[in-house]
Design an enzyme around this catalytic site. Sequence first.
Site, PDB file in Angstrom:
ATOM      1  N   HIS A 179     -10.255  -3.806 -45.556  1.00 52.49           N
ATOM      2  CA  HIS A 179      -9.011  -4.538 -45.331  1.00 52.49           C
ATOM      3  C   HIS A 179      -8.800  -4.789 -43.844  1.00 52.49           C
ATOM      4  O   HIS A 179      -9.433  -4.159 -43.003  1.00 52.49           O
ATOM      5  CB  HIS A 179      -7.828  -3.748 -45.899  1.00 52.49           C
ATOM      6  CG  HIS A 179      -7.547  -2.489 -45.142  1.00 52.49           C
ATOM      7  ND1 HIS A 179      -8.277  -1.332 -45.319  1.00 52.49           N
ATOM      8  CD2 HIS A 179      -6.636  -2.212 -44.166  1.00 52.49           C
ATOM      9  CE1 HIS A 179      -7.821  -0.391 -44.510  1.00 52.49           C
ATOM     10  NE2 HIS A 179      -6.826  -0.909 -43.798  1.00 52.49           N
ATOM     11  N   HIS A 204      -9.002  -6.027 -37.204  1.00 54.60           N
ATOM     12  CA  HIS A 204     -10.352  -5.525 -37.468  1.00 54.60           C
ATOM     13  C   HIS A 204     -10.446  -4.952 -38.868  1.00 54.60           C
ATOM     14  O   HIS A 204      -9.436  -4.706 -39.523  1.00 54.60           O
ATOM     15  CB  HIS A 204     -10.708  -4.435 -36.454  1.00 54.60           C
ATOM     16  CG  HIS A 204      -9.806  -3.235 -36.571  1.00 54.60           C
ATOM     17  ND1 HIS A 204      -8.528  -3.220 -36.043  1.00 54.60           N
ATOM     18  CD2 HIS A 204      -9.977  -2.040 -37.187  1.00 54.60           C
ATOM     19  CE1 HIS A 204      -7.957  -2.059 -36.333  1.00 54.60           C
ATOM     20  NE2 HIS A 204      -8.807  -1.335 -37.038  1.00 54.60           N
TER      21      HIS A 204
END
Length: 172
Positions: free
Chosen positions: A115, A34
């Site tokens: 990220h 995620h």
Amino acid sequence: MKYGIALFPSKKLQDLANSYRKRYDKHYALVPPHLTLKTAFDAGDTEIKAIAKELREIAEATKPLHISIKKVSSFSPVNNVIYLKVDPTDELKALHEKLHTGSLNSNPEYAFVPHITIGQKLSDDEHSDVLGNLKMLDIRHEEVIDRFHLLYQLENGTWTVHETFLLGKESE
């Protein structure tokens, strides 16, 4: 209860991330790959209803997000986290900022670096070795994400979706 807000990428990107997370991320079994938009925060039942209403409004006013990944990077020397670097678009930064205002008002502990974590809690030597190998990969991925998720943490530490918010009015 602990909550967080995240984007889940496509299955293709999750499969790529998981191919590394299985080996290098101790949180592999706790949450799917995620992009964190808001780190863990505490909220009660009444409070989370108001937050969910606010999240629906934010989602409605936000267009689907284009994400682009072109390299592997690291937060070293701050910590030994290896990640797929998501280009920080203005739209992504704006959504992150909206999720830290109103009833969600908070000052993030770290600057927002979009990220997807693929390795963490590695020893210095392992981090250096793995990062060196992964930086040689030619990773190029682009996609559009049309939703974000309010997650909550279960007693065993795993995270599960509480509610999903579609981005933009055309997504309804």
